[in-house]
Design a protein around this motif. Structure first.
Motif, PDB file in Angstrom:
ATOM      1  N   ARG A  62      32.881  40.108  49.557  1.00  0.00           N
ATOM      2  CA  ARG A  62      33.209  41.228  48.675  1.00  0.00           C
ATOM      3  C   ARG A  62      34.481  40.935  47.874  1.00  0.00           C
ATOM      4  O   ARG A  62      34.579  41.273  46.693  1.00  0.00           O
ATOM      5  N   GLY A  63      35.449  40.311  48.540  1.00  0.00           N
ATOM      6  CA  GLY A  63      36.673  39.948  47.848  1.00  0.00           C
ATOM      7  C   GLY A  63      36.417  38.940  46.749  1.00  0.00           C
ATOM      8  O   GLY A  63      37.007  39.025  45.659  1.00  0.00           O
ATOM      9  N   GLU A  64      35.520  37.983  47.011  1.00  0.00           N
ATOM     10  CA  GLU A  64      35.194  36.993  45.988  1.00  0.00           C
ATOM     11  C   GLU A  64      34.504  37.644  44.796  1.00  0.00           C
ATOM     12  O   GLU A  64      34.757  37.287  43.635  1.00  0.00           O
ATOM     13  N   VAL A  65      33.613  38.610  45.063  1.00  0.00           N
ATOM     14  CA  VAL A  65      32.934  39.308  43.974  1.00  0.00           C
ATOM     15  C   VAL A  65      33.934  40.101  43.141  1.00  0.00           C
ATOM     16  O   VAL A  65      33.878  40.114  41.904  1.00  0.00           O
ATOM     17  N   LEU A  66      34.892  40.763  43.804  1.00  0.00           N
ATOM     18  CA  LEU A  66      35.926  41.501  43.069  1.00  0.00           C
ATOM     19  C   LEU A  66      36.727  40.565  42.175  1.00  0.00           C
ATOM     20  O   LEU A  66      37.011  40.895  41.015  1.00  0.00           O
ATOM     21  N   ARG A  67      37.090  39.415  42.693  1.00  0.00           N
ATOM     22  CA  ARG A  67      37.874  38.466  41.898  1.00  0.00           C
ATOM     23  C   ARG A  67      37.095  38.000  40.669  1.00  0.00           C
ATOM     24  O   ARG A  67      37.689  37.698  39.634  1.00  0.00           O
ATOM     25  N   GLU A  68      35.776  37.921  40.789  1.00  0.00           N
ATOM     26  CA  GLU A  68      34.981  37.494  39.637  1.00  0.00           C
ATOM     27  C   GLU A  68      34.818  38.617  38.621  1.00  0.00           C
ATOM     28  O   GLU A  68      34.853  38.389  37.410  1.00  0.00           O
ATOM     29  N   MET A  69      34.646  39.856  39.082  1.00  0.00           N
ATOM     30  CA  MET A  69      34.348  40.960  38.168  1.00  0.00           C
ATOM     31  C   MET A  69      35.591  41.556  37.520  1.00  0.00           C
ATOM     32  O   MET A  69      35.538  42.046  36.386  1.00  0.00           O
ATOM     33  N   LEU A  70      36.707  41.547  38.219  1.00  0.00           N
ATOM     34  CA  LEU A  70      37.901  42.243  37.732  1.00  0.00           C
ATOM     35  C   LEU A  70      38.385  41.774  36.357  1.00  0.00           C
ATOM     36  O   LEU A  70      38.849  42.600  35.565  1.00  0.00           O
ATOM     37  N   PRO A  71      38.304  40.470  36.010  1.00  0.00           N
ATOM     38  CA  PRO A  71      38.739  40.088  34.662  1.00  0.00           C
ATOM     39  C   PRO A  71      37.973  40.782  33.550  1.00  0.00           C
ATOM     40  O   PRO A  71      38.503  40.933  32.441  1.00  0.00           O
ATOM     41  N   ASP A  72      36.737  41.196  33.805  1.00  0.00           N
ATOM     42  CA  ASP A  72      35.979  41.941  32.804  1.00  0.00           C
ATOM     43  C   ASP A  72      36.192  43.449  32.935  1.00  0.00           C
ATOM     44  O   ASP A  72      36.059  44.182  31.962  1.00  0.00           O
ATOM     45  N   VAL A  73      36.513  43.908  34.130  1.00  0.00           N
ATOM     46  CA  VAL A  73      36.747  45.338  34.336  1.00  0.00           C
ATOM     47  C   VAL A  73      38.110  45.747  33.775  1.00  0.00           C
ATOM     48  O   VAL A  73      38.244  46.781  33.112  1.00  0.00           O
ATOM     49  N   VAL A  74      39.113  44.924  34.036  1.00  0.00           N
ATOM     50  CA  VAL A  74      40.468  45.178  33.516  1.00  0.00           C
ATOM     51  C   VAL A  74      40.916  43.903  32.801  1.00  0.00           C
ATOM     52  O   VAL A  74      41.655  43.091  33.359  1.00  0.00           O
ATOM     53  N   PRO A  75      40.468  43.678  31.581  1.00  0.00           N
ATOM     54  CA  PRO A  75      40.777  42.427  30.883  1.00  0.00           C
ATOM     55  C   PRO A  75      42.262  42.291  30.578  1.00  0.00           C
ATOM     56  O   PRO A  75      42.969  43.281  30.374  1.00  0.00           O
ATOM     57  N   GLY A  76      42.707  41.031  30.569  1.00  0.00           N
ATOM     58  CA  GLY A  76      44.094  40.758  30.210  1.00  0.00           C
ATOM     59  C   GLY A  76      45.087  40.920  31.335  1.00  0.00           C
ATOM     60  O   GLY A  76      46.292  40.781  31.121  1.00  0.00           O
ATOM     61  N   ARG A  77      44.603  41.221  32.542  1.00  0.00           N
ATOM     62  CA  ARG A  77      45.487  41.389  33.702  1.00  0.00           C
ATOM     63  C   ARG A  77      45.149  40.357  34.761  1.00  0.00           C
ATOM     64  O   ARG A  77      44.001  39.954  34.913  1.00  0.00           O
ATOM     65  N   HIS A  78      46.166  39.937  35.505  1.00  0.00           N
ATOM     66  CA  HIS A  78      45.913  39.079  36.646  1.00  0.00           C
ATOM     67  C   HIS A  78      45.113  39.872  37.674  1.00  0.00           C
ATOM     68  O   HIS A  78      45.218  41.101  37.749  1.00  0.00           O
ATOM     69  N   VAL A  79      44.287  39.184  38.471  1.00  0.00           N
ATOM     70  CA  VAL A  79      43.383  39.887  39.381  1.00  0.00           C
ATOM     71  C   VAL A  79      44.120  40.797  40.370  1.00  0.00           C
ATOM     72  O   VAL A  79      43.619  41.863  40.732  1.00  0.00           O
ATOM     73  N   GLU A  80      45.318  40.392  40.807  1.00  0.00           N
ATOM     74  CA  GLU A  80      46.065  41.233  41.745  1.00  0.00           C
ATOM     75  C   GLU A  80      46.474  42.546  41.072  1.00  0.00           C
ATOM     76  O   GLU A  80      46.319  43.628  41.637  1.00  0.00           O
ATOM     77  N   GLU A  81      46.987  42.470  39.847  1.00  0.00           N
ATOM     78  CA  GLU A  81      47.369  43.667  39.107  1.00  0.00           C
ATOM     79  C   GLU A  81      46.132  44.482  38.726  1.00  0.00           C
ATOM     80  O   GLU A  81      46.153  45.718  38.747  1.00  0.00           O
TER      81      GLU A  81
END
Length: 331
Positions: free
Chosen positions: A260-279
């Motif tokens: 699940r963590g790996e999936v979040l890391r892949e999707m987050l750049p498109d969900v919140v573009p321009g931010r590092h995955v942690e932010e």
């Protein structure tokens, strides 16, 4: 279990592929989209572009070290993070240093070059953190616990998101919870070890269509249904993951350590573009638990799911098949 005569970190490195591109004989670079690699499957398929004459590939990497790796009082110095590509068939090993994203950061990133002439099939990609301990340089303090695979010939990364697919009569199933969804062609359960897709056999002909054995337009519809199913799965997994996050004492969310963590890391750049995955994760968590912003984010979540499901490619395939069929009928 391997024992070391010095202190090490007891958690592994999380490795992700963030990009892939091919260098062609004329020097041009062909950038591959996200369908070329799958984080859940940990596979890069360099044959996805259907190009046989590429010279080399460049694979972008991002690695997250476990807590304590870069602490000032850690019992080591001269920390380095190395990406290592190993091909047992050709006996070739390629090693590159990754760069720390910011001083004190757990995030390291970089690129590794894959020379086409050095590989015939699959190579293994791992990341190691090494440091100087007791005046001995190059001692391993942690590494990835599961290798990635770089396949120079495959045209898909082992099928993308790994699913557990089962078929059952929703009306008669021993799983009582399915009886509430008798009019649905499928449902997704993202609470288990793998996402579970239950296909409703009560819908006549649906299982045969999903089998994709008919050819022609039926095969394109099969691909479209699978992409819609995958969109539902990516969406369900995202919501399942952000809805059950571990929270640190300061209120910061922690990435899940499983797929699940790996999936979040892949999707987050498109969900919140321009931010590092942690932010990006912190922002998503604030919106979900706060008073505003969560509803507005759903369009981005759906967009991220659609991209990874390859829905655009499937829709285009159906349209081309329909146009071809119309031309044949008009001839």
């Amino acid at each position: 279990m391997k024992f070391y005569p010095y202190k090490r970190l007891n958690r592994p490195i999380a490795l992700r592929v963030t990009s892939a591109s091919l260098k062609l004989p004329d020097g041009r670079r062909e950038h591959l989209d996200t369908s070329a690699y799958s984080i859940p499957e940990r596979t890069v398929a360099l044959g996805v572009a259907q190009l046989d004459d590429w010279v080399s590939a460049r694979v972008g990497l991002s690695a997250t070290l476990p807590p304590g790796a870069a602490d000032p009082d850690a019992p080591w110095s001269d920390l380095r993070v190395l990406a290592v590509l190993t091909d047992g068939d050709t006996n070739v090993r390629t090693t590159v240093d990754l760069r720390q994203d910011a001083p004190g950061s757990k995030e390291w990133s970089g690129e590794i070059e894959v020379l086409r002439d050095d590989h015939v099939g699959r190579a293994s990609l791992a990341v190691h953190a090494v440091a100087t301990i007791d005046d001995v340089p190059g001692r391993s303090i942690t590494e990835t616990d599961t290798d990635w695979t770089v396949d120079v010939a495959a045209d898909e990364p082992s099928g993308g998101l790994r699913l557990d697919v089962k078929q059952a009569s929703f009306a008669k199933s021993a799983r009582e919870w399915l009886r509430s969804y008798t009019d649905a062609p499928w449902v997704v359960d993202a609470s288990g070890r793998l996402p579970l897709v239950m296909v409703n056999t009560d819908i006549e002909g649906f299982s045969d269509l999903l089998g994709g054995e008919s050819g022609g337009i039926e095969n394109k519809v099969h691909e479209l249904l699978l992409s819609q199913m995958a969109t539902d799965v990516w969406t369900a997994v995202f919501h399942s993951a952000v809805g059950d996050l571990e929270i640190e004492p300061d209120g910061s969310p922690v990435f899940p350590t499983d797929w699940r963590g790996e999936v979040l890391r892949e999707m987050l750049p498109d969900v919140v573009p321009g931010r590092h995955v942690e932010e990006a994760l912190r922002q998503v968590h604030r919106r979900r638990t706060g008073d505003a912003g969560w509803v507005e984010l759903q369009t981005r979540v759906h967009y991220a799911a659609v991209r990874r499901a390859g829905a655009s490619k499937s829709v285009a395939g159906v349209l081309r098949a329909l146009q071809q069929m119309n031309r044949e009928e008009s001839a």
